[in-house]
Design a protein around this motif. Structure first.
Motif, PDB file in Angstrom:
ATOM      1  N   GLU A 182     -32.532  89.720  57.663  1.00 39.13           N
ATOM      2  CA  GLU A 182     -32.915  88.417  58.234  1.00 39.13           C
ATOM      3  C   GLU A 182     -32.010  87.305  57.727  1.00 39.13           C
ATOM      4  N   TYR A 183     -30.807  87.687  57.306  1.00 39.55           N
ATOM      5  CA  TYR A 183     -29.764  86.739  56.880  1.00 39.55           C
ATOM      6  C   TYR A 183     -30.223  85.841  55.727  1.00 39.55           C
ATOM      7  N   LEU A 184     -31.027  86.417  54.827  1.00 46.15           N
ATOM      8  CA  LEU A 184     -31.436  85.737  53.601  1.00 46.15           C
ATOM      9  C   LEU A 184     -30.581  86.161  52.411  1.00 46.15           C
ATOM     10  N   ASP A 185     -29.543  86.954  52.661  1.00 47.12           N
ATOM     11  CA  ASP A 185     -28.748  87.542  51.589  1.00 47.12           C
ATOM     12  C   ASP A 185     -27.301  87.675  52.060  1.00 47.12           C
ATOM     13  N   HIS A 186     -26.367  86.952  51.440  1.00 49.57           N
ATOM     14  CA  HIS A 186     -24.979  86.969  51.897  1.00 49.57           C
ATOM     15  C   HIS A 186     -24.307  88.327  51.715  1.00 49.57           C
ATOM     16  N   ARG A 187     -24.832  89.147  50.805  1.00 48.97           N
ATOM     17  CA  ARG A 187     -24.221  90.459  50.570  1.00 48.97           C
ATOM     18  C   ARG A 187     -24.552  91.462  51.673  1.00 48.97           C
ATOM     19  N   VAL A 188     -25.367  91.026  52.637  1.00 55.19           N
ATOM     20  CA  VAL A 188     -25.641  91.889  53.787  1.00 55.19           C
ATOM     21  C   VAL A 188     -24.386  92.098  54.625  1.00 55.19           C
ATOM     22  N   LEU A 189     -23.440  91.169  54.549  1.00 59.60           N
ATOM     23  CA  LEU A 189     -22.234  91.254  55.362  1.00 59.60           C
ATOM     24  C   LEU A 189     -21.313  92.356  54.851  1.00 59.60           C
ATOM     25  N   ARG A 190     -20.752  93.111  55.778  1.00 61.46           N
ATOM     26  CA  ARG A 190     -19.839  94.205  55.438  1.00 61.46           C
ATOM     27  C   ARG A 190     -18.606  94.111  56.329  1.00 61.46           C
ATOM     28  N   SER A 191     -17.462  94.500  55.784  1.00 61.77           N
ATOM     29  CA  SER A 191     -16.216  94.519  56.542  1.00 61.77           C
ATOM     30  C   SER A 191     -15.579  95.900  56.393  1.00 61.77           C
ATOM     31  N   THR A 192     -14.456  96.106  57.040  1.00 58.51           N
ATOM     32  CA  THR A 192     -13.758  97.394  56.904  1.00 58.51           C
ATOM     33  C   THR A 192     -13.353  97.646  55.460  1.00 58.51           C
ATOM     34  N   ALA A 193     -13.138  96.569  54.700  1.00 51.96           N
ATOM     35  CA  ALA A 193     -12.752  96.734  53.299  1.00 51.96           C
ATOM     36  C   ALA A 193     -13.882  97.296  52.447  1.00 51.96           C
ATOM     37  N   ASP A 194     -15.127  97.162  52.908  1.00 49.17           N
ATOM     38  CA  ASP A 194     -16.272  97.664  52.151  1.00 49.17           C
ATOM     39  C   ASP A 194     -16.570  99.128  52.439  1.00 49.17           C
ATOM     40  N   ASP A 195     -15.896  99.719  53.444  1.00 51.29           N
ATOM     41  CA  ASP A 195     -16.148 101.109  53.821  1.00 51.29           C
ATOM     42  C   ASP A 195     -15.036 101.993  53.269  1.00 51.29           C
ATOM     43  N   PRO A 196     -15.385 103.089  52.583  1.00 48.27           N
ATOM     44  CA  PRO A 196     -14.344 103.947  51.999  1.00 48.27           C
ATOM     45  C   PRO A 196     -13.406 104.556  53.034  1.00 48.27           C
ATOM     46  N   GLU A 197     -13.852 104.654  54.277  1.00 45.70           N
ATOM     47  CA  GLU A 197     -12.996 105.198  55.333  1.00 45.70           C
ATOM     48  C   GLU A 197     -12.433 104.106  56.234  1.00 45.70           C
ATOM     49  N   GLY A 198     -12.646 102.857  55.874  1.00 44.01           N
ATOM     50  CA  GLY A 198     -12.088 101.755  56.645  1.00 44.01           C
ATOM     51  C   GLY A 198     -12.717 101.556  58.001  1.00 44.01           C
ATOM     52  N   PHE A 301     -24.923  81.108  65.249  1.00 41.52           N
ATOM     53  CA  PHE A 301     -26.213  80.837  64.615  1.00 41.52           C
ATOM     54  C   PHE A 301     -25.949  80.140  63.284  1.00 41.52           C
ATOM     55  N   ASP A 302     -27.008  79.751  62.597  1.00 39.83           N
ATOM     56  CA  ASP A 302     -26.844  78.892  61.421  1.00 39.83           C
ATOM     57  C   ASP A 302     -26.110  79.571  60.276  1.00 39.83           C
ATOM     58  N   GLY A 303     -26.100  80.900  60.244  1.00 43.72           N
ATOM     59  CA  GLY A 303     -25.346  81.597  59.214  1.00 43.72           C
ATOM     60  C   GLY A 303     -26.218  82.284  58.187  1.00 43.72           C
ATOM     61  N   VAL A 304     -25.561  82.910  57.227  1.00 39.43           N
ATOM     62  CA  VAL A 304     -26.234  83.723  56.220  1.00 39.43           C
ATOM     63  C   VAL A 304     -26.422  82.893  54.949  1.00 39.43           C
ATOM     64  N   LEU A 305     -27.572  83.071  54.295  1.00 37.73           N
ATOM     65  CA  LEU A 305     -27.895  82.299  53.096  1.00 37.73           C
ATOM     66  C   LEU A 305     -27.009  82.762  51.939  1.00 37.73           C
ATOM     67  N   SER A 306     -26.205  81.850  51.420  1.00 34.19           N
ATOM     68  CA  SER A 306     -25.181  82.192  50.430  1.00 34.19           C
ATOM     69  C   SER A 306     -25.281  81.271  49.223  1.00 34.19           C
ATOM     70  N   PRO A 307     -25.009  81.790  48.018  1.00 34.77           N
ATOM     71  CA  PRO A 307     -25.085  80.957  46.803  1.00 34.77           C
ATOM     72  C   PRO A 307     -24.137  79.766  46.866  1.00 34.77           C
ATOM     73  N   LEU A 308     -24.573  78.682  46.245  1.00 31.16           N
ATOM     74  CA  LEU A 308     -23.783  77.449  46.169  1.00 31.16           C
ATOM     75  C   LEU A 308     -23.985  76.850  44.777  1.00 31.16           C
ATOM     76  N   PRO A 309     -22.902  76.553  44.055  1.00 33.33           N
ATOM     77  CA  PRO A 309     -23.070  76.000  42.696  1.00 33.33           C
ATOM     78  C   PRO A 309     -23.826  74.669  42.702  1.00 33.33           C
ATOM     79  N   VAL A 310     -24.669  74.472  41.718  1.00 33.39           N
ATOM     80  CA  VAL A 310     -25.379  73.212  41.529  1.00 33.39           C
ATOM     81  C   VAL A 310     -24.896  72.609  40.210  1.00 33.39           C
TER      82      VAL A 310
END
Length: 313
Positions: A182-198, A301-310
């Motif tokens: 539900e896009y409450l976690d930025h680490r949900v995103l994956r790219s080809t670099a995250d897959d061992p077989e690309g 859409f509004d995007g994925v919830l991601s950490p931001l320094p305070v």
């Protein structure tokens, strides 16, 4: 009261913090189990204070709530029909402002508990979106055909199908490919670099933690200024919606948590995510953290919830 550390619920991460609040609310308001919540000043992990003795006991109490939800329903204690089911097209719970009061009255007649506990934290007529509809909570960021119902339905289905996800949420996260979180976690995103077989990346979320996070929403007040939505923890800073939350050492119950999350000491002191430490000692706060919605290229859409320094001063 026993004190049990929940090592997977890192309060510095938005999903970890929201899931910890979800544990507290589900146990106290859905199960009737007296519980309090605090965070470790060393690891920032959540500590639950309750009669339950182990993470297994806590997970089983949470699973009992899941089992109590009717098969065709998606919220504990709420019968089928809320949020209303929908297929393709518009979300049936997103109403034009001029229709909002009448629609809300209809919900109160058919689902009084939902009207008291859930509707006020999901949408409001005190603010509007670009289409003139009652604004959504900033915790909800629909993408594609997502609706308010699916925000709850998909995480619930995952923990219904595999209750072990609830224990994993507390102890060691296991990511499931194809689960959006539900896009409450930025680490949900994956790219080809995250897959061992690309291979092209697929989203991979944490079902148990996500379901717990969705269960935390009734803890947050949702209002508006007539145009822009306002919510507990969220602030409009330099054109960006920023979520800022504290971590605390005292063991607090749900009422105390609600008060702390809205305490004026924790509001930003300028147009940047900056807060003052004044008053922290009296509140038991030892750190603050932040997040915002990070847009995804090519997605509307509004995007994925991601950490931001305070910044603290």
């Amino acid at each position: 009261m026993n004190t049990v550390e929940l090592p997977a619920l890192d309060g510095r991460e938005p999903l970890g913090f929201l899931a910890a609040l979800g544990v507290l609310r589900v146990l106290t308001e859905e199960s009737g189990i007296p519980a309090r919540l605090s965070f470790s000043g060393t690891t920032a992990c959540a500590h639950l204070h309750s009669p339950l003795q182990t993470t297994g006991d806590i997970a089983e109490a949470l699973a009992e709530v899941v089992r109590s939800i009717e098969v065709t329903a998606v919220l504990p204690g709420i019968g089928r029909g809320f949020p209303p089911a929908s297929g393709l097209g518009k979300d049936p719970l997103r109403w034009p402002r001029q229709e909002y009061r009448q629609r809300a009255a209809d919900i109160r007649r058919t689902h009084p508990l939902a009207a008291d506990r859930w509707l006020p934290c999901l949408t409001t007529d005190l603010a509007v979106d670009a289409q003139g509809r009652g604004a959504l909570s900033p915790f909800i960021a629909p993408s594609g055909q997502q609706k308010i119902r699916t925000f709850f339905e998909m995480p619930l289905k995952a923990v219904r199908d595999n209750p072990e996800h609830l224990h994993e949420a507390l102890t060691r996260w296991s990511r499931i490919e194809g689960f959006t979180g539900e896009y409450l976690d930025h680490r949900v995103l994956r790219s080809t670099a995250d897959d061992p077989e690309g291979r092209p990346g697929r989203e991979a979320g944490v079902p148990g933690a996500t379901w717990l996070a969705t269960m935390a929403l009734p803890l947050f007040r949702l209002t508006g200024d007539g145009q822009k939505v306002r919510s507990t923890l969220w602030h409009r800073l330099a054109g960006d919606n920023v979520m800022i939350w504290p971590l605390w050492k005292p063991a607090l119950d749900t009422d105390a948590v609600r008060c702390l999350l809205e305490h004026p000491t924790l509001k930003p002191i300028d147009d940047q995510p900056t807060v003052s430490q004044f008053g922290w000692a009296a509140l038991g706060v030892f750190s603050v953290h932040g997040a915002h919605r990070q847009r995804i290229a090519g997605r509307n859409f509004d995007g994925v919830l991601s950490p931001l320094p305070v910044h603290v001063r």
